[in-house]
Design a protein around this motif. Structure first.
Motif, PDB file in Angstrom:
ATOM      1  N   PHE A 112       0.832  -1.192   0.000  1.00 18.84           N
ATOM      2  CA  PHE A 112       0.000   0.000   0.000  1.00 18.84           C
ATOM      3  C   PHE A 112       0.874   1.252   0.000  1.00 18.84           C
ATOM      4  O   PHE A 112       1.913   1.311   0.663  1.00 18.84           O
ATOM      5  N   GLN A 154       1.041   5.701   0.263  1.00 14.60           N
ATOM      6  CA  GLN A 154       0.390   6.775   1.003  1.00 14.60           C
ATOM      7  C   GLN A 154      -0.849   7.265   0.271  1.00 14.60           C
ATOM      8  O   GLN A 154      -1.870   7.603   0.887  1.00 14.60           O
ATOM      9  N   ILE A 177      -4.108   5.350   1.075  1.00 18.62           N
ATOM     10  CA  ILE A 177      -4.778   5.532   2.366  1.00 18.62           C
ATOM     11  C   ILE A 177      -5.174   6.978   2.649  1.00 18.62           C
ATOM     12  O   ILE A 177      -5.812   7.248   3.664  1.00 18.62           O
ATOM     13  N   VAL A 232       0.231   1.241   8.669  1.00 21.87           N
ATOM     14  CA  VAL A 232       0.626   0.313   7.606  1.00 21.87           C
ATOM     15  C   VAL A 232       1.748  -0.567   8.146  1.00 21.87           C
ATOM     16  O   VAL A 232       2.763  -0.065   8.664  1.00 21.87           O
ATOM     17  N   ASN A 248       4.534  -2.632   4.519  1.00 19.51           N
ATOM     18  CA  ASN A 248       3.467  -1.886   3.833  1.00 19.51           C
ATOM     19  C   ASN A 248       2.442  -2.789   3.146  1.00 19.51           C
ATOM     20  O   ASN A 248       1.659  -2.322   2.314  1.00 19.51           O
ATOM     21  N   ARG A 301       0.076  -4.547   4.820  1.00 21.15           N
ATOM     22  CA  ARG A 301      -1.140  -4.699   5.613  1.00 21.15           C
ATOM     23  C   ARG A 301      -1.556  -3.354   6.202  1.00 21.15           C
ATOM     24  O   ARG A 301      -0.737  -2.639   6.779  1.00 21.15           O
ATOM     25  N   ILE A 302      -2.825  -3.044   6.031  1.00 24.96           N
ATOM     26  CA  ILE A 302      -3.418  -1.874   6.669  1.00 24.96           C
ATOM     27  C   ILE A 302      -4.079  -2.307   7.971  1.00 24.96           C
ATOM     28  O   ILE A 302      -4.831  -3.284   7.990  1.00 24.96           O
ATOM     29  N   THR A 324      -5.328  -6.913   3.744  1.00 24.54           N
ATOM     30  CA  THR A 324      -4.246  -7.245   2.823  1.00 24.54           C
ATOM     31  C   THR A 324      -4.846  -7.357   1.440  1.00 24.54           C
ATOM     32  O   THR A 324      -6.060  -7.544   1.283  1.00 24.54           O
TER      33      THR A 324
END
Length: 284
Positions: A73, A75, A78, A88, A92, A94-95, A175
């Motif tokens: 992910f 920037q 999100i 994150v 990066n 997984r949120i 994810t």
């Protein structure tokens, strides 16, 4: 002596004897002939073993082997997620989000009342579909869709919502798998009923079982250094003796995938090794 009458008696006697011998001959031939075997249908076999099931898809399907890998992910991904505290994690990939205002839902609606939130407040949320609700863990799982079908038993393509005791969503973990590449042209996928017959012939279905759900999805069978390989599979959710197990049938080759049964309690961590092996993408 009346020879004419005697002759008539002999003719009738010989005729009766011939008929008697003919009956004996036919009876001996029939008794020595093998009894034809009666072939049972799949439905009859399952019924005799008290294996119950709901609607099994019988329509023709197509699918292909494909490759993909976990998405990193950015920037930008999100920035538009409002009303949440976002972190994150895992390179990066997984949120982790904590909602500032919990979302009230009914777990018995199979995620239907969570869809508006998914579409408006989760990154690419409309690419996920409801999979399960674990009442003990208070977790509702949505699986990512590829080619319109869910990715099965893979932590790399899931959104897991955490609910409090008031059935309010308070946080989620997301994810996602990135772009996919087909290995070849799409091929025929066996029907759900054919897959069920394969599973039955393999001997995995026990007597007094209940097939509660049948799903055609994609499954990560092989993990490579650069990407993971997925294939279409039929997943059968089976309850036996109060225990739920998943059995998988290769949709392209018509063979049972040797997982020794995928237990629902093992699903969240089944493919954790694949996530570690997959090539990570970094934030730019």
């Amino acid at each position: 002596m009346d020879w004419k009458k005697t002759e008539t008696i002999f003719i009738i006697a010989f005729l009766i004897l011939d008929i008697f011998l003919l009956v004996l001959f036919i009876d001996s031939r029939m008794s020595s002939s093998p009894t034809p075997l009666v072939s049972q249908t799949l439905e009859e076999k399952l019924k005799s073993e008290n294996i119950t099931y709901g609607k099994i898809p019988s329509n023709p399907e197509v699918g292909s082997y494909l490759s993909t890998e976990p998405l990193a992910f950015t920037q930008t991904d999100i920035n538009d997620l409002k009303g949440q505290s976002i972190m994150v994690q895992n390179d990066n990939q997984r949120i982790y989000s904590i909602l500032k205002k919990p979302v009230k839902i009914d777990p018995d609606k199979y995620g239907a009342d969570l869809m508006p939130f998914l579409k408006s407040d989760v990154f690419e949320g409309d690419r996920y579909t409801y999979w399960s609700f674990d009442r003990e863990r208070r977790e509702m799982t949505f699986n990512q869709k590829i080619d319109g079908r869910p990715v099965l038993f893979n932590t790399n393509g899931q959104i897991i919502f955490t609910l409090n005791q008031a059935n309010e969503v308070i946080s989620y973990r997301q994810t996602m798998l990135g772009d996919t590449q087909m290995f070849d042209e799409k091929d025929d996928v066996i029907s759900g009923t054919d897959a069920l017959e394969v599973l039955h012939q393999h001997g995995d279905l026990k007597q007094n079982s209940k097939i509660v759900n049948t799903t055609l999805g994609y499954y990560n069978l092989v993990s490579l250094p650069s990407s993971d390989v997925y294939l279409p599979v039929w997943a059968f959710e089976v309850i036996h003796d109060k225990q739920t197990t998943f059995f998988l049938v290769n949709g392209l080759e018509g063979s049972v995938i040797n997982t020794s049964g995928v237990d629902t309690n093992e699903v969240p961590n089944m493919r954790e090794d694949a996530a570690q092996k997959a090539k990570a993408k970094r934030l730019k």
